[in-house]
Design an enzyme around this catalytic site. Structure first.
Site, PDB file in Angstrom:
ATOM      1  N   CYS A   1     -10.437 -30.196   5.441  1.00 46.10           N
ATOM      2  CA  CYS A   1      -9.496 -29.096   5.245  1.00 46.10           C
ATOM      3  C   CYS A   1      -8.101 -29.704   5.163  1.00 46.10           C
ATOM      4  O   CYS A   1      -7.741 -30.574   5.947  1.00 46.10           O
ATOM      5  CB  CYS A   1      -9.567 -28.098   6.392  1.00 46.10           C
ATOM      6  SG  CYS A   1      -8.273 -26.830   6.294  1.00 46.10           S
TER       7      CYS A   1
ATOM      8  N   HIS B   1      -4.694 -22.556   9.531  1.00 43.71           N
ATOM      9  CA  HIS B   1      -6.015 -23.003   9.095  1.00 43.71           C
ATOM     10  C   HIS B   1      -6.802 -21.847   8.468  1.00 43.71           C
ATOM     11  O   HIS B   1      -7.408 -21.995   7.397  1.00 43.71           O
ATOM     12  CB  HIS B   1      -6.815 -23.601  10.257  1.00 43.71           C
ATOM     13  CG  HIS B   1      -8.255 -23.782   9.896  1.00 43.71           C
ATOM     14  ND1 HIS B   1      -8.704 -24.846   9.138  1.00 43.71           N
ATOM     15  CD2 HIS B   1      -9.330 -22.966  10.088  1.00 43.71           C
ATOM     16  CE1 HIS B   1     -10.005 -24.693   8.896  1.00 43.71           C
ATOM     17  NE2 HIS B   1     -10.402 -23.559   9.462  1.00 43.71           N
TER      18      HIS B   1
ATOM     19  N   CYS C   1      -5.210 -28.183   5.579  1.00 42.77           N
ATOM     20  CA  CYS C   1      -4.153 -27.424   6.267  1.00 42.77           C
ATOM     21  C   CYS C   1      -3.443 -28.301   7.302  1.00 42.77           C
ATOM     22  O   CYS C   1      -3.979 -29.321   7.738  1.00 42.77           O
ATOM     23  CB  CYS C   1      -4.737 -26.174   6.930  1.00 42.77           C
ATOM     24  SG  CYS C   1      -5.388 -26.461   8.578  1.00 42.77           S
TER      25      CYS C   1
ATOM     26  N   GLY D   1     -11.359   3.357   1.055  1.00 44.40           N
ATOM     27  CA  GLY D   1     -12.328   3.988   1.943  1.00 44.40           C
ATOM     28  C   GLY D   1     -13.516   3.096   2.248  1.00 44.40           C
ATOM     29  O   GLY D   1     -14.585   3.574   2.619  1.00 44.40           O
TER      30      GLY D   1
ATOM     31  N   CYS E   1      -5.506 -29.111  10.548  1.00 52.56           N
ATOM     32  CA  CYS E   1      -6.597 -30.078  10.424  1.00 52.56           C
ATOM     33  C   CYS E   1      -6.099 -31.478  10.092  1.00 52.56           C
ATOM     34  O   CYS E   1      -6.719 -32.468  10.466  1.00 52.56           O
ATOM     35  CB  CYS E   1      -7.600 -29.604   9.368  1.00 52.56           C
ATOM     36  SG  CYS E   1      -8.466 -28.118   9.887  1.00 52.56           S
TER      37      CYS E   1
ATOM     38  N   GLY F   1      -0.462   5.618   3.124  1.00 50.25           N
ATOM     39  CA  GLY F   1      -1.406   6.685   3.498  1.00 50.25           C
ATOM     40  C   GLY F   1      -2.392   6.241   4.570  1.00 50.25           C
ATOM     41  O   GLY F   1      -2.603   6.945   5.563  1.00 50.25           O
TER      42      GLY F   1
ATOM     43  N   ASP G   1       0.860  -1.181   0.000  1.00 47.97           N
ATOM     44  CA  ASP G   1       0.000   0.000   0.000  1.00 47.97           C
ATOM     45  C   ASP G   1       0.899   1.235   0.000  1.00 47.97           C
ATOM     46  O   ASP G   1       2.120   1.130   0.089  1.00 47.97           O
ATOM     47  CB  ASP G   1      -0.956  -0.037   1.200  1.00 47.97           C
ATOM     48  CG  ASP G   1      -0.223  -0.103   2.522  1.00 47.97           C
ATOM     49  OD1 ASP G   1       1.004   0.136   2.552  1.00 47.97           O
ATOM     50  OD2 ASP G   1      -0.861  -0.406   3.533  1.00 47.97           O
TER      51      ASP G   1
ATOM     52  N   ASP H   1      -7.617  -8.009   0.495  1.00 49.54           N
ATOM     53  CA  ASP H   1      -6.624  -8.261   1.534  1.00 49.54           C
ATOM     54  C   ASP H   1      -7.321  -8.035   2.855  1.00 49.54           C
ATOM     55  O   ASP H   1      -8.214  -7.199   2.946  1.00 49.54           O
ATOM     56  CB  ASP H   1      -5.437  -7.296   1.416  1.00 49.54           C
ATOM     57  CG  ASP H   1      -5.779  -5.924   1.974  1.00 49.54           C
ATOM     58  OD1 ASP H   1      -5.508  -5.676   3.157  1.00 49.54           O
ATOM     59  OD2 ASP H   1      -6.349  -5.103   1.231  1.00 49.54           O
TER      60      ASP H   1
HETATM   61 ZN   LIG Z   1      -7.652 -26.502   8.464  1.00 47.82          ZN
END
Ligand SMILES: [Zn+2]
Length: 397
Positions: free
Chosen positions: A326, A357, A328, A238, A331, A93, A90, A288
């Site tokens: 999941c 996760h 990840c 904004g 998990c 600002g 960014d 984001d």
């Molecule tokens: Zn997970």
């Protein structure tokens, strides 16, 4: 450098690909936030394993600490933090306006004292471009003024006009920095795989920012003026500054029709899973948000049916993973009961596992959104997810 692959007939959802110097980003895309040159508690290796394609760095924080000269010394932000994928920064600002003390806005730029040790500093559109060139970001943002919520029409109008003048100055300054960009070493990228010669995208992409607060007429004017200047992509700024969700959606709806179809659109600082899907349906491509990492630190996990606070006693004996299916590391390897114990005992591993996760959840949500857009079923997917998703306010606190 932006390729629109599919648009949806039933909504404005788009599936695209954005090529940058350090690689390709599939859109809709979620950008994990690495405020201080680090996605909190997660290493770049883990981000690659989660298949994050891009991360965000906060110019203001890096400018204040460690300072741009330190990052220059290490050869730019990619090398400093050992992340070889795309980085969006960014302009700084937003944090100047929200964190710094004693700020004074003039046509020239913003004078402020940083929030760490009070050192006086100054950021102008030109300086924001120089800093981001030194960081070596792949996508840079113009300096804008993010009007507060609520704010008067007159203030918002004057502010949006100044943002337009700053956008012009940012573009001119970025072009000057481009000589510097051209000298950057050619990085190995996957660009050629999708038909871009690696040399094609050696420069930073510059995104303009639409402002105009919650006023439709100002959003329209701002979008038109920013598009007239011409940028590689367009952000809607904004939003998510404390306004009700209706106003947030309204700001996007009032801006989006004036943005060109062949450029990526980015809603800054958003959002919850349902908000992101609503934004995708309104033609937004990039997001984001600090929620997946920030909420992990108080024990809150995201799932397809809503948030879970793993501190709750109900999970003490739970042998299941945070979420079935999941992929990840949390998990795959650990139970809810164990992770709850770690969080209660304030073990660092607990917040790390929930962070991994949550990032996986956000990245998977975008992956699924892309697949649903391609299959023409995005609208159904969005409605189903939102109707099954329960936001527990207490988990978001
Ligand atoms: Zn997970």
């Amino acid at each position: 450098m932006f390729e629109l692959i599919t648009s949806n007939l039933s909504s404005r959802a788009r599936r695209g690909r954005l090529a940058t110097t350090h690689g390709v980003i599939d859109t809709p895309a979620f950008i994990p936030v690495g405020t201080q040159g680090s996605v909190k508690a997660v290493s770049p290796r883990e981000l690659r394993e989660l298949k994050a394609q891009i991360i965000l760095g906060n110019t203001y924080h890096l400018f204040v600490r460690p300072g741009i000269n330190v990052i220059k010394h290490f050869g730019g932000l990619h090398r400093f933090m050992n992340w070889d994928g795309p980085i969006l920064t960014d302009s700084g600002g937003y944090q100047v306006f929200s964190l710094a003390k004693l700020r004074r806005i003039t046509e020239e730029g913003v004078h402020f004292q940083n929030h760490v040790d009070g050192t006086p500093a100054f950021i102008s559109p030109e300086i924001a471009m120089e800093i981001q060139a030194a960081l070596g970001s792949d996508i840079v943002m113009v300096l804008d003024e993010c009007a507060p919520y609520p704010c008067e029409h007159e203030y918002a109008a004057r502010s949006a006009e100044m943002t337009t003048r700053w956008a012009k100055r940012s573009k001119a300054a970025n072009a000057q920095c481009s000589t510097l960009n051209a000298q950057r070493s050619t990085e190995k990228t996957e660009l050629s795989a999708i038909g871009y010669p690696p040399s094609a995208i050696k420069r930073q992409l510059l995104f303009g920012i639409v402002q105009g607060a919650t006023f439709d007429d100002l959003r329209k004017q701002s979008a038109q003026k920013i598009v007239e200047i011409g940028f590689d992509g367009y952000a809607i700024g904004g939003v998510s500054v404390g306004e009700p969700e209706e106003e947030m959606m309204g700001a996007v709806e009032a801006s989006e029709p004036f943005l060109p179809n062949d450029k990526p659109r980015y809603a800054m600082g958003l959002g919850t899973p349902p908000q992101m899907l609503e934004m995708i349906a309104r033609g937004i491509d990039m997001f984001d948000c600090v929620l997946p990492t920030r909420l992990a630190r108080n024990g809150t996990a995201f799932t397809s049916t809503g948030t879970l606070n793993l501190k709750n006693a109900q999970f003490a004996l739970d042998k299941g993973p945070i979420e079935q299916d999941c992929a990840c590391p949390a998990c795959r390897e650990f139970t809810r009961g164990y992770i709850r114990h770690l969080i209660k005992a304030e073990e660092i591993l607990g917040l790390r596992l929930i962070t991994l996760h949550n990032l996986q959840f956000y990245l998977d949500l975008m992956k699924q959104a892309r697949a649903e857009i391609e299959a023409g079923t995005f609208d159904e997917f969005r409605k189903n997810l939102i109707s099954n998703y329960k936001t527990r306010e207490v988990d978001l606190a």
